[in-house]
Design a protein around this motif. Sequence first.
Motif, short mmCIF file in Angstrom:
data_model
loop_
_atom_site.label_atom_id
_atom_site.label_comp_id
_atom_site.label_asym_id
_atom_site.label_seq_id
_atom_site.Cartn_x
_atom_site.Cartn_y
_atom_site.Cartn_z
N PRO A 119 0.81 -1.22 0.00
CA PRO A 119 0.00 0.00 0.00
C PRO A 119 0.85 1.28 0.00
CG PRO A 119 -0.89 -1.57 1.58
CD PRO A 119 0.42 -2.12 1.12
N ASP A 120 1.97 1.26 0.74
CA ASP A 120 2.86 2.43 0.77
C ASP A 120 3.51 2.67 -0.59
OD1 ASP A 120 2.24 2.98 3.38
OD2 ASP A 120 4.10 2.17 4.22
N VAL A 121 3.93 1.59 -1.25
CA VAL A 121 4.53 1.72 -2.59
C VAL A 121 3.51 2.33 -3.56
CG1 VAL A 121 5.41 0.45 -4.61
CG2 VAL A 121 6.21 -0.14 -2.31
N LEU A 122 2.27 1.80 -3.53
CA LEU A 122 1.24 2.27 -4.47
C LEU A 122 0.81 3.71 -4.19
CD1 LEU A 122 -0.99 -0.94 -4.75
CD2 LEU A 122 0.93 -0.25 -6.20
N ALA A 123 0.97 4.15 -2.94
CA ALA A 123 0.57 5.52 -2.57
C ALA A 123 1.71 6.53 -2.70
CB ALA A 123 0.06 5.53 -1.13
N THR A 124 2.89 6.06 -3.10
CA THR A 124 4.06 6.93 -3.19
C THR A 124 3.81 8.09 -4.15
OG1 THR A 124 5.57 5.11 -2.72
CG2 THR A 124 6.52 7.02 -3.80
N GLN A 125 4.13 9.28 -3.67
CA GLN A 125 4.05 10.48 -4.51
C GLN A 125 5.36 10.61 -5.29
OE1 GLN A 125 1.04 12.42 -4.52
NE2 GLN A 125 0.54 10.52 -3.44
N GLY A 126 5.31 11.34 -6.38
CA GLY A 126 6.53 11.57 -7.15
C GLY A 126 6.78 10.48 -8.17
N PRO A 127 7.87 10.64 -8.93
CA PRO A 127 8.18 9.67 -9.98
C PRO A 127 8.54 8.30 -9.41
CG PRO A 127 9.64 11.60 -10.10
CD PRO A 127 8.86 11.71 -8.84
N ARG A 128 8.38 7.27 -10.25
CA ARG A 128 8.75 5.90 -9.88
C ARG A 128 9.31 5.21 -11.12
NH1 ARG A 128 3.15 3.82 -7.40
NH2 ARG A 128 2.20 5.71 -8.20
N ARG A 129 10.09 4.17 -10.88
CA ARG A 129 10.64 3.41 -12.02
C ARG A 129 10.75 1.94 -11.67
NH1 ARG A 129 16.08 5.21 -15.01
NH2 ARG A 129 14.52 6.30 -16.29
#
Length: 197
Positions: A76-86
Motif C-alpha cells: 500500500p505504501d509503494v502504491l501511494a508513493t508520490q513523485g516519480p517511480r521506475r
Amino acid sequence: MNRRNTIKSLMAAAFLAGSFSLPAFAAVDVAGVKFDDSISVAGKELKLNGAGLRTKVIFKVYAAGLYLTEKKTTVPDVLATQGPRRVAITMLREVSSEDFGKAFMDGLNNNTDKNERSKILPQTMKFGEVFAQIQALKKGDQMLLDWTPGEGTQCYLNGKKIGELMPDVAFYNAVLRIWLGDHPVDSSLKPALLGEK
C-alpha cells in the motif's frame, strides 16, 4: 631506515584496508546486473527500494529493480508513493514479445479486479501495442517503466521511448501489482522489490 619503510608500508596497508570498507556506489548486483543506489527520473532523485530475480521453473528470465522517492516496505505504501517511480528490467534470456506480453497481461489480470480492469482497459490495450512493435526481448535488453506525475507512464527499451504515454496512475499501480500484488508473477521477487531480502 628499514623500520621507517616498514611503518610506511603498514600505514599504506591500513589506508588501503580502510578505503575498501567505504560504501560502494555500484549498489546491488542481481545475477550480474548492477542496480545503482540512486538514479534521476524527471529531475528527482529516486532510491533503489529493492531488486531481485524473476525465474520461471529453473530459468533466470530477468532482473528487476524498483525505484521510489523514498524506501517503502509495504505494497500500500509503494502504491501511494508520490513523485516519480521506475521499474527497471534487464533481460537474462531471450523471450519473444508474444510470450512477454502474455505474461504481462496474465500478471495484470491476476492482480486487478474486473471493475479496475475495465477502467484501465484503453491504456492496457495501448500498452499491448508496445509488444507488437518488437519481435523479441533479447538477453541484455533493458526495459524501463517510468511513472511521472502530471504526465503518465512511459516505457523505454534500451533508452528509446516505445509506445504512448499512459496518463492514469491507476494503470501504473496495476502494472506494479504484477510483481507486488496478491498473486505476483514470482513469489520470491515480491519481497526482494520491497527490500526484505
